[in-house]
Design a protein around this motif. Structure first.
Motif, PDB file in Angstrom:
ATOM      1  N   SER A 162       0.687  -1.277   0.001  1.00  0.00           N
ATOM      2  CA  SER A 162      -0.216   0.025   0.005  1.00  0.00           C
ATOM      3  C   SER A 162       0.850   1.158   0.224  1.00  0.00           C
ATOM      4  N   VAL A 163       1.761   1.471   0.711  1.00  0.00           N
ATOM      5  CA  VAL A 163       3.014   2.603   0.829  1.00  0.00           C
ATOM      6  C   VAL A 163       3.358   2.794  -0.766  1.00  0.00           C
ATOM      7  N   LEU A 164       4.077   1.836  -1.150  1.00  0.00           N
ATOM      8  CA  LEU A 164       4.577   1.654  -2.761  1.00  0.00           C
ATOM      9  C   LEU A 164       3.631   2.081  -3.570  1.00  0.00           C
ATOM     10  N   THR A 165       2.435   1.614  -3.253  1.00  0.00           N
ATOM     11  CA  THR A 165       1.203   1.977  -4.459  1.00  0.00           C
ATOM     12  C   THR A 165       0.924   3.486  -4.344  1.00  0.00           C
ATOM     13  N   SER A 166       0.632   4.025  -3.007  1.00  0.00           N
ATOM     14  CA  SER A 166       0.478   5.587  -2.785  1.00  0.00           C
ATOM     15  C   SER A 166       1.437   6.466  -3.242  1.00  0.00           C
ATOM     16  N   PHE A 167       2.935   6.032  -3.127  1.00  0.00           N
ATOM     17  CA  PHE A 167       3.878   6.873  -3.341  1.00  0.00           C
ATOM     18  C   PHE A 167       4.049   7.517  -4.522  1.00  0.00           C
ATOM     19  N   ILE A 168       4.229   8.617  -4.509  1.00  0.00           N
ATOM     20  CA  ILE A 168       4.318   9.375  -5.787  1.00  0.00           C
ATOM     21  C   ILE A 168       5.672   9.508  -6.375  1.00  0.00           C
ATOM     22  N   ARG A 169       5.656   8.821  -7.650  1.00  0.00           N
ATOM     23  CA  ARG A 169       7.054   9.057  -8.658  1.00  0.00           C
ATOM     24  C   ARG A 169       6.777   9.262  -9.904  1.00  0.00           C
ATOM     25  N   THR A 170       7.610   9.613 -10.701  1.00  0.00           N
ATOM     26  CA  THR A 170       7.492  10.090 -11.855  1.00  0.00           C
ATOM     27  C   THR A 170       7.684   9.009 -13.002  1.00  0.00           C
ATOM     28  N   GLU A 171       8.541   8.007 -12.732  1.00  0.00           N
ATOM     29  CA  GLU A 171       8.499   6.715 -13.548  1.00  0.00           C
ATOM     30  C   GLU A 171       7.306   5.701 -13.773  1.00  0.00           C
ATOM     31  N   PRO A 174      -1.210 -16.605  -4.320  1.00  0.00           N
ATOM     32  CA  PRO A 174      -2.313 -16.169  -5.010  1.00  0.00           C
ATOM     33  C   PRO A 174      -2.637 -14.550  -4.441  1.00  0.00           C
ATOM     34  N   ASN A 175      -3.699 -14.044  -5.017  1.00  0.00           N
ATOM     35  CA  ASN A 175      -3.969 -12.727  -4.472  1.00  0.00           C
ATOM     36  C   ASN A 175      -4.830 -12.525  -3.378  1.00  0.00           C
ATOM     37  N   LEU A 176      -4.620 -11.634  -2.492  1.00  0.00           N
ATOM     38  CA  LEU A 176      -5.051 -11.680  -0.887  1.00  0.00           C
ATOM     39  C   LEU A 176      -6.430 -10.866  -1.528  1.00  0.00           C
ATOM     40  N   PRO A 177      -7.401 -11.104  -0.511  1.00  0.00           N
ATOM     41  CA  PRO A 177      -8.834 -10.430  -0.718  1.00  0.00           C
ATOM     42  C   PRO A 177      -8.764  -8.856  -1.069  1.00  0.00           C
ATOM     43  N   GLU A 178      -9.747  -8.503  -1.952  1.00  0.00           N
ATOM     44  CA  GLU A 178      -9.899  -7.186  -2.388  1.00  0.00           C
ATOM     45  C   GLU A 178      -9.951  -6.178  -1.105  1.00  0.00           C
ATOM     46  N   SER A 179     -10.539  -6.707  -0.180  1.00  0.00           N
ATOM     47  CA  SER A 179     -11.015  -5.919   1.046  1.00  0.00           C
ATOM     48  C   SER A 179      -9.589  -5.350   1.852  1.00  0.00           C
ATOM     49  N   ILE A 180      -8.404  -5.874   1.370  1.00  0.00           N
ATOM     50  CA  ILE A 180      -7.315  -5.167   1.829  1.00  0.00           C
ATOM     51  C   ILE A 180      -6.272  -4.893   0.902  1.00  0.00           C
ATOM     52  N   SER A 181      -7.026  -4.665  -0.436  1.00  0.00           N
ATOM     53  CA  SER A 181      -5.929  -4.170  -1.367  1.00  0.00           C
ATOM     54  C   SER A 181      -5.471  -2.832  -1.064  1.00  0.00           C
ATOM     55  N   PRO A 182      -4.244  -2.540  -1.912  1.00  0.00           N
ATOM     56  CA  PRO A 182      -3.795  -1.243  -1.483  1.00  0.00           C
ATOM     57  C   PRO A 182      -4.510   0.177  -1.490  1.00  0.00           C
ATOM     58  N   VAL A 183      -5.690   0.133  -2.172  1.00  0.00           N
ATOM     59  CA  VAL A 183      -6.548   1.243  -2.443  1.00  0.00           C
ATOM     60  C   VAL A 183      -7.877   0.917  -1.551  1.00  0.00           C
ATOM     61  N   SER A 184      -8.014   0.080  -0.812  1.00  0.00           N
ATOM     62  CA  SER A 184      -9.034  -0.246   0.171  1.00  0.00           C
ATOM     63  C   SER A 184      -9.158   0.660   1.112  1.00  0.00           C
ATOM     64  N   LYS A 185     -10.226   1.082   1.765  1.00  0.00           N
ATOM     65  CA  LYS A 185     -10.312   2.091   2.849  1.00  0.00           C
ATOM     66  C   LYS A 185      -9.492   1.858   4.058  1.00  0.00           C
ATOM     67  N   PRO A 186      -9.730   0.507   4.540  1.00  0.00           N
ATOM     68  CA  PRO A 186      -9.001   0.325   5.735  1.00  0.00           C
ATOM     69  C   PRO A 186      -7.483   0.272   5.701  1.00  0.00           C
ATOM     70  N   VAL A 187      -6.816  -0.107   4.577  1.00  0.00           N
ATOM     71  CA  VAL A 187      -5.276  -0.149   4.053  1.00  0.00           C
ATOM     72  C   VAL A 187      -5.025   1.228   3.992  1.00  0.00           C
ATOM     73  N   GLN A 188      -5.547   2.119   3.114  1.00  0.00           N
ATOM     74  CA  GLN A 188      -5.192   3.252   2.373  1.00  0.00           C
ATOM     75  C   GLN A 188      -5.307   4.437   3.555  1.00  0.00           C
ATOM     76  N   SER A 189      -6.114   4.197   4.455  1.00  0.00           N
ATOM     77  CA  SER A 189      -6.522   5.451   5.406  1.00  0.00           C
ATOM     78  C   SER A 189      -5.605   4.929   6.740  1.00  0.00           C
ATOM     79  N   SER A 190      -4.944   4.018   6.945  1.00  0.00           N
ATOM     80  CA  SER A 190      -4.077   3.626   7.763  1.00  0.00           C
ATOM     81  C   SER A 190      -2.674   4.261   7.228  1.00  0.00           C
ATOM     82  N   VAL A 191      -2.092   3.938   6.011  1.00  0.00           N
ATOM     83  CA  VAL A 191      -1.151   4.561   5.540  1.00  0.00           C
ATOM     84  C   VAL A 191      -0.972   5.943   5.694  1.00  0.00           C
ATOM     85  N   GLN A 192      -2.266   6.670   5.233  1.00  0.00           N
ATOM     86  CA  GLN A 192      -2.439   8.346   5.274  1.00  0.00           C
ATOM     87  C   GLN A 192      -2.383   8.613   6.507  1.00  0.00           C
ATOM     88  N   ARG A 193      -2.821   7.822   7.595  1.00  0.00           N
ATOM     89  CA  ARG A 193      -2.845   8.444   9.071  1.00  0.00           C
ATOM     90  C   ARG A 193      -1.297   8.300   9.593  1.00  0.00           C
TER      91      ARG A 193
END
Length: 603
Positions: free
Chosen positions: A548-557, A568-587
């Motif tokens: 999630s940190v690396l997904t939200s990090f701003i870069r030019t490349e 395999p993929n983890l549930p969409e409920s904890i994807s990098p852009v899901s509210k529980p995950v992204q809000s924690s990184v933002q906090r």
């Protein structure tokens, strides 16, 4: 008993113990079958140790040197440490520390200062081995003290033994200095080891107790291997494998870890004379240090710069000894190499078609953008995918025999495997996870590093990156420190209140994500089978944070190359852009004042 008889009996016991020690020292460092050898050599040294205690006065009269007692204790410490490396049992590590610390405090080698070259080499080896034990025990004050003592001793050796070359020992001093510089640039607010008080979350314990899956695996064995150019290391432990091996052990809560200061043994300003009593090392002390309430550590095999054949041989031995219903963790950190047209495929590969690197990366990019809960089950890969991109386990420009291909791991998927690949060609190893004939028995749980690291202020110096170790491994073992390092935040003198609150934010986030995973109705069985294990669960939670940190990090490349993947993929409920995950990184970013470096989507 006459003095001559005492002396001759002592020498006979020394020779017998040394012969047994030589046999056990030359045994393979992996496998469960060598415990009886350890018992034999340990018994011989205990007999020798007790004998010199009983007849210390007569032995001293007949010419026994104090450094010879130190050498016996050092051998016992070395024996304990080698058994720790074979079993990962904390009690052996603590026993080794007890013996080495006693040698230091009682100054066994001091009387031979500048006189005996043989004794000097034994003293140098003692300091080198005690340094490694202290690193793993995480006694940072002792590490700094020993490193300085070793530096002074090497300088003194060059002055007193001018005809002897001490170049190798100067390199040892350089190694430990570089290692200390890399590790002490960072302040660990909490231990790297699993601490039950800090890493278990009361809010999710009820769900964890109720959690069930079709089959649950226990984590008992791990293989950790690293091969990088110019990587930071001490002895045969690199910075990356050091962090990972610490991450896969329990943190004891005993009094031993209330770090006492390092002091020389003195009374009234004078060094204590232990001439007659210095053999009385308290062997019950290590038992008091141990924490009997903790489960055993997973057994770990540590490989430094292995050849491909050695790696596969050790992997085969560990897989062969795996108990039923257990999973093995395989951690590989190495530079990658692209597919080359002149690389021949193994004779028994399934087919001969080849897929280009660009197609493989394009498919990787497409899969990364989709965070679905169902496994990738319909996309089939050709046999060429298993023998294209690879890890380099050898010198640059070497032959294909130094290349570890994804296909080399397929035979080991007959057993449950938790795979962590930290490399710039990590995505090639997705070939191991694709269903449709590739796997031989058990689906593989896999965490894959980004192809490139991310930094707020990237360095153009490759040595700077090598000095810090792998960013992905750092996120998995010390997530807050990795976050701060990525953003260029000072970590050498942190504000305790700021860091305590940051750790609290991270712990609350992990607790929430853990509950989401444990209650998910669409969690893939591959993850469900390993989720109850505390070590593997903590790695999964830290991977979610890293992604999630690396997904939200701003870069030019190109964004995709900087993102980790899991299969395999983890549930969409904890994807990098899901509210529980992204809000924690933002906090966390808001708290540390670095929100400007991230782009958070509005939910």
């Amino acid at each position: 008993m006459a003095g001559e008889d005492v002396s001759s009996n002592f020498r006979a016991l020394v020779e017998n113990a040394d012969r047994k020690f030589a046999r056990v020292r030359d045994l393979p460092a992996f496998g469960r079958a060598q415990s009886h050898y350890f018992q034999k050599v340990f018994k011989a040294y205990m007999k020798l140790w007790n004998y010199q205690q009983s007849y210390r006065s007569k032995l001293v009269e007949s010419g026994l040197n104090r450094w010879e007692i130190g050498e016996i204790a050092s051998r016992i410490g070395q024996l304990y440490f080698s058994q720790y490396m074979r079993t990962s049992e904390a009690r052996f590590l603590l026993e080794a520390y007890v013996f080495y610390e006693a040698i230091l405090r009682r100054r066994y080698f001091d009387e031979a200062q500048g006189k005996d070259l043989g004794a000097r080499f034994k003293e140098l080896r003692f300091y080198a081995r005690f340094l490694l034990v202290s690193l793993i025990v995480d006694r940072k004050e002792m590490v700094l003290h020993l490193a300085e003592k070793l530096r002074v001793l090497v300088d003194d050796s060059k002055s007193n033994f001018r005809e002897t070359n001490f170049k190798e020992w100067r390199l040892v001093v350089q190694e430990i200095t570089r290692f200390i510089k890399s590790d002490t640039n960072l302040t660990y607010v909490r231990p790297l080891r699993y601490c039950a008080m800090l890493d278990s979350y009361p809010a999710s314990q009820t769900y964890l107790a109720r959690f069930h899956a079709k089959k649950l695996f226990k984590f008992r064995d791990a293989l950790l291997a690293s091969y990088h150019r110019n990587e930071v290391k001490y002895a045969e432990v690199t910075l990356d494998t050091y962090r990972m091996m610490q991450c896969l052990e329990w943190e004891p809560s005993g009094s031993f870890y209330q770090k006492r200061p390092v002091v020389e043994a003195k009374e009234n300003g004078f060094v204590i004379d232990h001439t007659l009593t210095s053999g009385l090392i308290d062997m019950k002390l290590a038992a008091d240090m141990a924490d009997p309430s903790l489960p055993p550590n997973p057994r770990k095999a540590i490989l430094y710069r292995p050849t491909v054949s050695h790696l596969l041989a050790v992997l085969a031995m560990i897989c062969d000894e795996l108990s039923p219903e257990t999973v093995m963790l395989l951690y590989l950190s190495a530079s990658g190499g692209p597919a080359r047209e002149n690389v021949a495929q193994p004779e028994n590969s399934v087919g001969s078609s080849r897929t280009s690197k660009s197609k493989l990366l394009a498919r990787a990019s497409q899969e990364q953008k989709s965070y679905k809960s169902e496994p990738h089950s319909n996309g089939k890969m050709s046999s060429g995918d298993y023998y294209e991109d690879h890890l380099w386990l050898g010198p640059r420009g070497g032959s294909g025999s130094n290349n570890l291909y994804p296909g080399d791991l397929i035979p080991f998927t007959r057993k449950p495997l938790f795979l962590i690949i930290d490399s710039d060609t990590s995505r090639a190893f997705k070939a191991v996870t694709v269903l449709g004939g590739a796997e031989r028995g058990e689906p593989v749980a896999m965490l894959l590093s980004p192809l490139k690291p991310s930094f707020e202020n990237p360095s153009t110096d490759d040595d700077t990156e090598a000095l810090n170790g792998s960013q992905f491994t750092f996120f998995l073992t010390a997530p807050l420190q990795a976050f701060c390092q990525m953003l260029g935040l000072s970590n050498s003198n942190p504000d305790p209140e700021v860091y305590d609150e940051a750790e609290s934010i991270l712990s609350a986030s992990f607790s929430e994500w853990e509950t989401i995973l444990l209650t998910s109705k669409v969690l893939n069985l591959v993850w469900a089978q390993v989720l109850p294990d505390p070590f593997l669960r903590r790695l999964i939670l830290r991977f979610i944070f890293c992604r999630s940190v690396l997904t939200s990090f701003i870069r030019t490349e190109d964004h995709d190359l900087y993102l980790p993947q899991c299969h395999p993929n983890l549930p969409e409920s904890i994807s990098p852009v899901s509210k529980p995950v992204q809000s924690s990184v933002q906090r966390l970013a808001d708290h540390l004042g670095v929100a400007k470096s991230f782009h958070f989507t509005k939910s």
